[in-house]
Write a protein that holds these residues in place. Structure first.
Motif, PDB file in Angstrom:
ATOM      1  N   SER A   1      43.130 101.504  43.891  1.00 46.81           N
ATOM      2  CA  SER A   1      42.744 102.873  43.538  1.00 46.81           C
ATOM      3  C   SER A   1      43.430 103.335  42.262  1.00 46.81           C
ATOM      4  O   SER A   1      42.971 104.270  41.595  1.00 46.81           O
ATOM      5  CB  SER A   1      43.075 103.835  44.686  1.00 46.81           C
ATOM      6  N   ASN A   2      44.517 102.661  41.889  1.00 47.31           N
ATOM      7  CA  ASN A   2      45.216 102.958  40.636  1.00 47.31           C
ATOM      8  C   ASN A   2      44.909 101.921  39.560  1.00 47.31           C
ATOM      9  O   ASN A   2      45.668 101.769  38.602  1.00 47.31           O
ATOM     10  CB  ASN A   2      46.730 103.002  40.880  1.00 47.31           C
TER      11      ASN A   2
ATOM     12  N   LYS B   1      49.047  92.393  49.621  1.00 43.38           N
ATOM     13  CA  LYS B   1      49.857  92.692  50.797  1.00 43.38           C
ATOM     14  C   LYS B   1      50.294  91.406  51.501  1.00 43.38           C
ATOM     15  O   LYS B   1      51.421  91.297  51.973  1.00 43.38           O
ATOM     16  CB  LYS B   1      49.056  93.549  51.788  1.00 43.38           C
TER      17      LYS B   1
ATOM     18  N   ASN C   1      47.792  93.037  43.012  1.00 44.35           N
ATOM     19  CA  ASN C   1      48.862  93.303  43.967  1.00 44.35           C
ATOM     20  C   ASN C   1      48.362  92.953  45.364  1.00 44.35           C
ATOM     21  O   ASN C   1      47.303  93.431  45.784  1.00 44.35           O
ATOM     22  CB  ASN C   1      49.275  94.774  43.906  1.00 44.35           C
TER      23      ASN C   1
ATOM     24  N   ASN D   1      53.436  91.790  48.938  1.00 43.20           N
ATOM     25  CA  ASN D   1      53.885  93.015  48.286  1.00 43.20           C
ATOM     26  C   ASN D   1      54.464  92.743  46.905  1.00 43.20           C
ATOM     27  O   ASN D   1      55.519  93.242  46.545  1.00 43.20           O
ATOM     28  CB  ASN D   1      54.912  93.751  49.160  1.00 43.20           C
TER      29      ASN D   1
ATOM     30  N   ASP E   1      41.356  96.571  53.830  1.00 41.57           N
ATOM     31  CA  ASP E   1      41.622  96.085  52.478  1.00 41.57           C
ATOM     32  C   ASP E   1      40.691  94.933  52.113  1.00 41.57           C
ATOM     33  O   ASP E   1      40.313  94.135  52.987  1.00 41.57           O
ATOM     34  CB  ASP E   1      43.064  95.595  52.371  1.00 41.57           C
TER      35      ASP E   1
ATOM     36  N   ASP F   1      45.969  95.066  48.072  1.00 40.95           N
ATOM     37  CA  ASP F   1      46.510  96.372  48.431  1.00 40.95           C
ATOM     38  C   ASP F   1      45.552  97.435  47.906  1.00 40.95           C
ATOM     39  O   ASP F   1      45.419  97.636  46.702  1.00 40.95           O
ATOM     40  CB  ASP F   1      47.894  96.553  47.814  1.00 40.95           C
ATOM     41  N   SER F   2      44.858  98.126  48.829  1.00 43.80           N
ATOM     42  CA  SER F   2      43.846  99.116  48.436  1.00 43.80           C
ATOM     43  C   SER F   2      44.437 100.246  47.609  1.00 43.80           C
ATOM     44  O   SER F   2      43.787 100.770  46.683  1.00 43.80           O
ATOM     45  CB  SER F   2      43.159  99.690  49.681  1.00 43.80           C
ATOM     46  N   ASN F   3      45.651 100.665  47.928  1.00 44.35           N
ATOM     47  CA  ASN F   3      46.277 101.747  47.154  1.00 44.35           C
ATOM     48  C   ASN F   3      46.462 101.343  45.699  1.00 44.35           C
ATOM     49  O   ASN F   3      46.263 102.152  44.789  1.00 44.35           O
ATOM     50  CB  ASN F   3      47.629 102.124  47.768  1.00 44.35           C
ATOM     51  N   SER F   4      46.832 100.089  45.472  1.00 40.08           N
ATOM     52  CA  SER F   4      46.979  99.612  44.099  1.00 40.08           C
ATOM     53  C   SER F   4      45.634  99.586  43.390  1.00 40.08           C
ATOM     54  O   SER F   4      45.530  99.947  42.212  1.00 40.08           O
ATOM     55  CB  SER F   4      47.612  98.220  44.096  1.00 40.08           C
TER      56      SER F   4
END
Length: 276
Positions: A179-180, A187, A185, A139, A242, A174-177
């Motif tokens: 997407s941005n 996990k 980044n 993280n 991920d 980190d998939s959310n990162s």
């Protein structure tokens, strides 16, 4: 005529010990030098004997209190007990060294296999068996990639693996990162283990993975992930988790960046029996 006494400097030279170490053993009561008329420490044959025993037992990681106990209560029975302890410790060290040797042999084979049989710069659909690993939470964003995280992993599980000669290291994005548009980044960082490893705390699931293997700078992963996501969208693959990076050859095998080998993996579900 045999000498009866030895000075501190002579012991220091013979045993390659610093004077402070010799004085430390004296403070513990393991050496008992006499003083000459000039107040110089003069060590006896008994001190020489004790120093030989201290050096041997320290090489086997006996604690100083245990060594002191033995030297102060040395007899046939205590010597037999000490020799038995030494044998057991040597067996343990031999087993550890054999395990280390086998780990190095497997890593050498892994490097050779990677160099000789890897398909580079091509999208592939590969089926992976379940993979066991040791991991720590990450993280964090770290521009130098996973090297710092590997150090954290090494500190936490230092008795579980060797850094050189280890199975492959890797990291979970980190998939959310992503997407941005943040591609550095992670996990988790992890160390892959053998299939029969009894101690693990992380599993990479069995199944299909869309993969891409490349050489060089880790920062290429951003463009490669973008390419893979477009490929998955076109082919209508369902993403199951991920993305993963596996560091097949990294800074611990070579300081030449162009020799790094990294594989990006994305777990997917196939709509039909498709092939690439």
């Amino acid at each position: 005529m045999k000498r009866k006494y030895y000075k501190t400097g002579e012991l220091s030279k013979i045993y390659k010990l610093g004077r402070d170490s010799i004085k430390y053993y004296e403070k513990l009561g393991l050496l008992n030098p006499k003083r000459d008329t000039n107040s110089y420490r003069m060590y006896t044959i008994k001190d020489i004997c004790n120093l030989n025993l201290i050096r041997e037992l320290r090489s086997l990681d006996f604690s100083m209190p245990r060594i002191k106990e033995y030297l102060q209560n040395r007899n046939i029975e205590s010597t037999k007990n000490m020799l038995t302890e030494e044998i057991e410790l040597i067996k343990k060290k031999v087993n550890e060294l054999n395990a280390h040797k086998e780990s190095l042999r497997k890593r050498l084979s892994s490097i050779d296999n990677c160099i000789e049989h890897t398909t580079f710069n091509r999208i592939e659909l590969l089926y992976m068996n379940k993979r066991k690993a040791l991991t720590v939470d990450s993280n964090v964003t770290f521009d130098e990639n996973v090297d710092y995280l590997i150090q954290r992993l090494s500190e936490k599980f230092e008795d579980k693996f060797y850094l050189l000669g280890n199975s492959n290291f890797g990291a979970v994005f980190d998939s959310n990162s992503i997407s941005n548009n943040i591609f550095n980044n992670y996990k988790y960082t992890f160390c892959l283990l053998e299939e029969d490893a009894p101690n693990y705390n992380f599993i990479l699931d069995e199944g299909y993975y869309v993969t891409y293997t490349y050489k060089g700078d880790y920062k290429k992963s951003a463009k490669i992930l973008d390419m893979l996501y477009k490929f998955l969208e076109i082919n209508k693959y369902t993403i199951l988790g991920d993305p993963i990076e596996i560091y097949k050859i990294d800074v611990y095998e070579t300081s030449i960046e162009d020799e790094y080998v990294t594989q990006v993996q994305i777990p997917v579900k196939l709509l039909s029996d498709s092939s690439i």
